[in-house]
Design a protein around this motif. Structure first.
Motif, PDB file in Angstrom:
ATOM      1  N   ASP A 296       0.825  -1.209   0.000  1.00  0.00           N
ATOM      2  CA  ASP A 296       0.000   0.000   0.000  1.00  0.00           C
ATOM      3  C   ASP A 296       0.861   1.262   0.000  1.00  0.00           C
ATOM      4  OD1 ASP A 296      -2.132  -1.657  -0.102  1.00  0.00           O
ATOM      5  OD2 ASP A 296      -2.660  -1.495   2.020  1.00  0.00           O
ATOM      6  N   GLU A 300       0.729   4.106  -2.866  1.00  0.00           N
ATOM      7  CA  GLU A 300       0.572   5.516  -2.521  1.00  0.00           C
ATOM      8  C   GLU A 300       1.650   6.348  -3.238  1.00  0.00           C
ATOM      9  OE1 GLU A 300      -1.861   6.728  -0.757  1.00  0.00           O
ATOM     10  OE2 GLU A 300      -1.059   8.790  -0.828  1.00  0.00           O
ATOM     11  N   LYS A 303       0.921   6.881  -6.914  1.00  0.00           N
ATOM     12  CA  LYS A 303      -0.377   7.470  -7.260  1.00  0.00           C
ATOM     13  C   LYS A 303      -0.287   8.613  -8.279  1.00  0.00           C
ATOM     14  CE  LYS A 303      -2.914   9.312  -4.119  1.00  0.00           C
ATOM     15  NZ  LYS A 303      -3.342   9.477  -2.728  1.00  0.00           N
TER      16      LYS A 303
END
Ligand code: PMP
Ligand code: GLN
Length: 382
Positions: A296, A300, A303
């Motif tokens: 994760d 991130e 992104k």
């Protein structure tokens, strides 16, 4: 040396992509998110245990299939994880990593002109092992965005010569997992067409979002016709120890051990004693959360970049599509990333017989958070 005295068994095989990209990363002092290994150390308890057993004089050959202590601990682990009974004397063999388990299983089964179905992108060791044993790899190519297996198309690839089917679940490099339905269908085909399955499950504990890993051991039709290969390298952050094991029903395991006996004989004794004791701590239970957090974090970081990630359900790899940035082939683009931003990744096309159009790179996230953040900053500069 003149080469006409012999002909190569593997004329088209060069350096592995992992050695190649790690070499380039080291030369350029780049952040190495290519070859799959953690940049953090294993639990010091494990190191102390090896030391304890070395000091206690456990430094000579282990029994051929592994110490009774470790085979008992593995049996116990599979019973608690999956409620499956494994015979500790007849169905387990400790190996020098999963790579050896895979090679030995392939050598035990594949004879001249036998066909082996491989799911591309396939892990780099499978096809050379098949070819060195005179077999013929038959590739089925996965394609995006979901990379699922169409079992009707697999059935079209099966012939009278099909001896083995190799499944990697969770899948390196794609980070996908296969469902109980997938494995049940494979089991039905294996029974119907009478082939054997090699199930590479080295990432069995790296499955995310609350999902449960489905092993070939969990499927009754596969339980008796599969070699199932595991690696302590992945489960305990000790890739350099090269410790793994194979589980197979007795008739298959007998053949496996005939080869193991004369290629390796037995594997590292103090490491076996240490791992046998350490397994009781059940540290692998924290792995899904540990690596999910890293996945994760990497997502991130990616992104706001032109690198578009695919879904990652397992393993410690994430693939990204770079077609917004470049139309170069993936090997060239991976080399360019090392030069331009100092980050090394793995091109995916090398794992295909016929690479698809998609422009994909694999990123390893088995790294400390600060390294992933630093890599993220560099990706953002693209
Ligand atoms: N299979 C897969 C899918 C892998 O990613 C790896 C590398 N970790 C292996 C097998 C080999 O495992 P080991 O390092 O234990 O030989
Ligand atoms: N399994 C590791 C990976 O996928 C590489 C192991 C190796 O270099 N042989 O990156």
């Amino acid at each position: 040396m003149p080469t006409h005295f012999f002909s190569s068994k593997l004329p088209n095989i060069g350096k592995s992509i992992f050695s190649e990209m790690s070499g380039l990363a080291n030369e350029a002092k780049a952040i190495n998110l290519s070859q799959g290994f953690p940049n953090f150390d294993c639990d010091p308890t494990l190191i102390n245990l090896v030391n304890k057993h070395m000091v206690a004089g456990r430094n000579q050959y282990a029994p051929m299939a592994g110490t009774a202590e470790l085979r008992t601990a593995i049996k116990h682990k599979i019973k608690t994880d999956r409620d499956i009974d494994i015979h500790k004397d007849k169905e387990i063999c400790l190996t020098a990593g999963a790579t050896q388990a895979i090679y030995t299983a392939i050598s035990a089964i594949v004879q001249q002109q036998d066909e082996v179905i491989c799911i591309d992108p396939s892990y780099d060791s499978y096809k050379p092992a098949i070819m060195a044993n005179g077999g013929i790899p038959i590739s089925y190519a996965l394609s995006g965005p979901d990379y699922t297996i169409d079992w009707d198309s697999i059935e079209q690839l099966i012939s009278k010569k099909t001896k083995l089917f190799i499944l990697n679940n969770p899948h390196n490099p794609l980070g996908t997992t296969y469902s109980k339905e997938d494995l049940t269908t494979l089991g039905k085909l294996a029974e119907q067409y009478n082939f054997i399955v090699l199930s590479d499950e080295v990432y069995e504990h790296l499955v995310f979002d609350g999902k449960k890993h489905v092993s070939a051991l969990d499927i009754p039709t596969l339980r008796n016709r599969s070699f199932v290969c595991y690696s302590f390298g992945k489960t305990f952050h000790i890739t350099g120890w090269k410790m793994g094991y194979c589980i197979a029903a007795e008739p298959l395991m007998e053949e496996f051990k005939k080869l193991h006996q004369f290629t390796v004989f037995s594997v590292n004794t103090p490491a076996q004693f240490a791992i046998a004791e350490y397994l009781a701590e059940e540290t692998w239970r924290s792995l899904p959360n540990f690596f999910q957090q890293k996945r994760d974090l990497l997502l991130e970081q990616l992104k706001d970049t032109p690198l578009k990630p695919s879904a990652c359900q397992g393993t410690y790899f994430l693939t990204v599509n770079y077609s917004e940035l470049s139309q170069k082939n993936d090997f060239e683009f991976a080399k360019q990333l090392i030069q331009d931003i100092g980050v090394a990744t793995i091109p995916i096309s090398v794992f295909y017989e016929n690479p698809p159009e998609e422009k994909l790179l694999r990123i390893c996230f088995a790294k400390t958070d600060d390294l992933l953040e630093e890599a993220g900053e560099r990706f953002k500069s693209l």
